[in-house]
Design a protein around this motif. Structure first.
Motif, PDB file in Angstrom:
ATOM      1  N   PRO A  87      27.291  39.869  19.647  1.00 30.70           N
ATOM      2  CA  PRO A  87      25.921  39.429  19.341  1.00 30.70           C
ATOM      3  C   PRO A  87      25.776  37.915  19.323  1.00 30.70           C
ATOM      4  O   PRO A  87      24.749  37.381  19.751  1.00 30.70           O
ATOM      5  CB  PRO A  87      25.658  40.039  17.962  1.00 30.70           C
ATOM      6  CG  PRO A  87      26.554  41.234  17.905  1.00 30.70           C
ATOM      7  CD  PRO A  87      27.799  40.819  18.642  1.00 30.70           C
ATOM      8  N   ALA A  88      26.805  37.211  18.848  1.00 31.00           N
ATOM      9  CA  ALA A  88      26.728  35.752  18.804  1.00 31.00           C
ATOM     10  C   ALA A  88      26.670  35.165  20.210  1.00 31.00           C
ATOM     11  O   ALA A  88      25.938  34.198  20.467  1.00 31.00           O
ATOM     12  CB  ALA A  88      27.926  35.187  18.047  1.00 31.00           C
ATOM     13  N   MET A  89      27.423  35.743  21.128  1.00 31.52           N
ATOM     14  CA  MET A  89      27.377  35.269  22.509  1.00 31.52           C
ATOM     15  C   MET A  89      26.016  35.536  23.140  1.00 31.52           C
ATOM     16  O   MET A  89      25.485  34.693  23.877  1.00 31.52           O
ATOM     17  CB  MET A  89      28.479  35.940  23.337  1.00 31.52           C
ATOM     18  CG  MET A  89      29.860  35.397  23.082  1.00 31.52           C
ATOM     19  SD  MET A  89      30.034  33.694  23.679  1.00 31.52           S
ATOM     20  CE  MET A  89      31.803  33.472  23.485  1.00 31.52           C
ATOM     21  N   VAL A  90      25.441  36.689  22.863  1.00 27.64           N
ATOM     22  CA  VAL A  90      24.126  37.003  23.419  1.00 27.64           C
ATOM     23  C   VAL A  90      23.077  36.032  22.897  1.00 27.64           C
ATOM     24  O   VAL A  90      22.185  35.602  23.643  1.00 27.64           O
ATOM     25  CB  VAL A  90      23.748  38.460  23.111  1.00 27.64           C
ATOM     26  CG1 VAL A  90      22.303  38.748  23.510  1.00 27.64           C
ATOM     27  CG2 VAL A  90      24.680  39.416  23.855  1.00 27.64           C
ATOM     28  N   LYS A  91      23.168  35.639  21.644  1.00 27.90           N
ATOM     29  CA  LYS A  91      22.226  34.657  21.100  1.00 27.90           C
ATOM     30  C   LYS A  91      22.363  33.326  21.828  1.00 27.90           C
ATOM     31  O   LYS A  91      21.362  32.652  22.112  1.00 27.90           O
ATOM     32  CB  LYS A  91      22.458  34.478  19.598  1.00 27.90           C
ATOM     33  CG  LYS A  91      21.968  35.647  18.754  1.00 27.90           C
ATOM     34  CD  LYS A  91      22.097  35.342  17.286  1.00 27.90           C
ATOM     35  CE  LYS A  91      21.611  36.510  16.431  1.00 27.90           C
ATOM     36  NZ  LYS A  91      20.184  36.815  16.650  1.00 27.90           N
ATOM     37  N   LEU A  92      23.591  32.925  22.118  1.00 27.79           N
ATOM     38  CA  LEU A  92      23.802  31.688  22.872  1.00 27.79           C
ATOM     39  C   LEU A  92      23.242  31.811  24.282  1.00 27.79           C
ATOM     40  O   LEU A  92      22.667  30.856  24.825  1.00 27.79           O
ATOM     41  CB  LEU A  92      25.292  31.346  22.922  1.00 27.79           C
ATOM     42  CG  LEU A  92      25.947  30.944  21.604  1.00 27.79           C
ATOM     43  CD1 LEU A  92      27.443  30.744  21.795  1.00 27.79           C
ATOM     44  CD2 LEU A  92      25.326  29.668  21.041  1.00 27.79           C
ATOM     45  N   ALA A  93      23.414  32.975  24.891  1.00 25.48           N
ATOM     46  CA  ALA A  93      22.866  33.193  26.234  1.00 25.48           C
ATOM     47  C   ALA A  93      21.341  33.144  26.205  1.00 25.48           C
ATOM     48  O   ALA A  93      20.714  32.603  27.129  1.00 25.48           O
ATOM     49  CB  ALA A  93      23.352  34.535  26.793  1.00 25.48           C
ATOM     50  N   GLU A  94      20.737  33.703  25.168  1.00 24.12           N
ATOM     51  CA  GLU A  94      19.280  33.638  25.033  1.00 24.12           C
ATOM     52  C   GLU A  94      18.809  32.196  24.905  1.00 24.12           C
ATOM     53  O   GLU A  94      17.787  31.809  25.474  1.00 24.12           O
ATOM     54  CB  GLU A  94      18.847  34.444  23.810  1.00 24.12           C
ATOM     55  CG  GLU A  94      18.995  35.954  23.975  1.00 24.12           C
ATOM     56  CD  GLU A  94      18.740  36.711  22.686  1.00 24.12           C
ATOM     57  OE1 GLU A  94      18.742  36.072  21.599  1.00 24.12           O
ATOM     58  OE2 GLU A  94      18.545  37.941  22.751  1.00 24.12           O
ATOM     59  N   ARG A  95      19.575  31.403  24.179  1.00 28.31           N
ATOM     60  CA  ARG A  95      19.233  29.985  24.027  1.00 28.31           C
ATOM     61  C   ARG A  95      19.299  29.265  25.381  1.00 28.31           C
ATOM     62  O   ARG A  95      18.460  28.424  25.706  1.00 28.31           O
ATOM     63  CB  ARG A  95      20.200  29.325  23.045  1.00 28.31           C
ATOM     64  CG  ARG A  95      19.867  27.883  22.697  1.00 28.31           C
ATOM     65  CD  ARG A  95      20.979  27.267  21.861  1.00 28.31           C
ATOM     66  NE  ARG A  95      21.306  28.063  20.680  1.00 28.31           N
ATOM     67  CZ  ARG A  95      22.365  27.823  19.904  1.00 28.31           C
ATOM     68  NH1 ARG A  95      23.199  26.824  20.210  1.00 28.31           N
ATOM     69  NH2 ARG A  95      22.584  28.574  18.855  1.00 28.31           N
TER      70      ARG A  95
ATOM     71  N   ALA B 258      32.281  31.767  18.863  1.00 20.24           N
ATOM     72  CA  ALA B 258      31.406  31.778  20.039  1.00 20.24           C
ATOM     73  C   ALA B 258      30.955  30.375  20.439  1.00 20.24           C
ATOM     74  O   ALA B 258      30.994  30.015  21.625  1.00 20.24           O
ATOM     75  CB  ALA B 258      30.201  32.674  19.771  1.00 20.24           C
ATOM     76  N   GLU B 259      30.501  29.588  19.482  1.00 18.84           N
ATOM     77  CA  GLU B 259      30.010  28.230  19.793  1.00 18.84           C
ATOM     78  C   GLU B 259      31.122  27.387  20.402  1.00 18.84           C
ATOM     79  O   GLU B 259      30.903  26.679  21.392  1.00 18.84           O
ATOM     80  CB  GLU B 259      29.477  27.575  18.518  1.00 18.84           C
ATOM     81  CG  GLU B 259      28.209  28.187  17.961  1.00 18.84           C
ATOM     82  CD  GLU B 259      26.949  27.535  18.520  1.00 18.84           C
ATOM     83  OE1 GLU B 259      27.080  26.687  19.441  1.00 18.84           O
ATOM     84  OE2 GLU B 259      25.857  27.865  18.027  1.00 18.84           O
TER      85      GLU B 259
END
Length: 232
Positions: A71-79, A10-11
């Motif tokens: 979920p990893a992409m959503v965390k990046l979007a939240e950031r 994701a990163e």
């Protein structure tokens, strides 16, 4: 494609997506152009990744809700978007957690080509759109399969893969090819009217150093195909 397929890179994918040719200077500018004036419109970004399109739509005045199956992409979007953003983990292959007619626009950027069956996802996207609302989407251009598999059957539903490199990390992505008429039949069967079919040029701001030699003197190329559909 597994829901968490992108979690492992994701990163790297997000970093490449920011300013590469295909996403930063081709697909995303084209999608924003098709979206036009979104001020005050309730927009769902279905398959939002790390949120660059959601951020751009919000900057243009849209009220954005977004989801991704990773979920990893959503965390990046939240950031990227902040704690006040409406973001969730959801899968387009399953019923969506939104009310009927909840959105004026739904944007599905480079997602549907991962799915073998479009019937359920398109029905859900139609359900969450108000009558007259728009579905804007981009997918792999069907010509891409012909280029990679010149002996393949263009008219058949076919699974195919390609190796991609994101920020130096090599991964294999798998898609489902379907001919253009199968795409348009699926849209109309789901209750959409086709407003636009687009094969857009790259952004005029594209840095020349990003262009491979065979594209240096061109303004357009075939990679994705774009649609604007109206719910009726």
């Amino acid at each position: 494609m597994k829901a968490d397929h992108y979690d492992s890179f994701a990163e790297r994918y997000s970093a490449a997506n920011e300013s590469n040719l295909m996403n930063g200077y081709y697909e995303r500018p084209a999608m924003l152009t098709l979206a036009g004036n979104v001020t005050g419109r309730r927009v769902l970004d279905a398959g939002c990744g790390s949120g660059p399109l959601s951020a751009a739509l919000r900057e243009r005045g849209a009220v954005v809700t977004a989801f991704d199956s990773s979920p990893a992409m959503v965390k990046l979007a939240e950031r990227r978007l902040g704690e006040d953003a409406t973001l969730l983990v959801a899968d387009l292959s399953e019923p969506l957690p939104f009310d009927d007619g909840a959105f004026d626009d739904v944007i599905v950027s480079l997602v549907l080509h991962y799915l073998k069956d479009w019937t359920g996802p398109l029905a859900e996207l139609r359900r969450v759109l108000r009558p007259g609302g728009r579905l804007l989407l981009s997918v792999k251009h069907p010509i891409a399969y012909e280029v990679v598999h010149p002996d393949g059957d263009y008219f058949a539903l076919a699974r195919w893969s390609e190796a991609c490199t994101f920020d130096g990390h090599r991964v294999e992505l798998t898609y489902w090819h379907r001919p253009l008429h199968a795409m348009t039949d699926a849209f109309t069967d789901a209750g959409f009217r086709i407003s636009v079919i687009s094969e857009p040029p790259m952004s005029p701001d594209t840095p020349r150093e990003l262009l491979p030699p065979h594209l240096v003197d061109r303004t357009a190329f075939l990679s994705f195909i774009f649609f604007v559909l109206e719910a009726h």
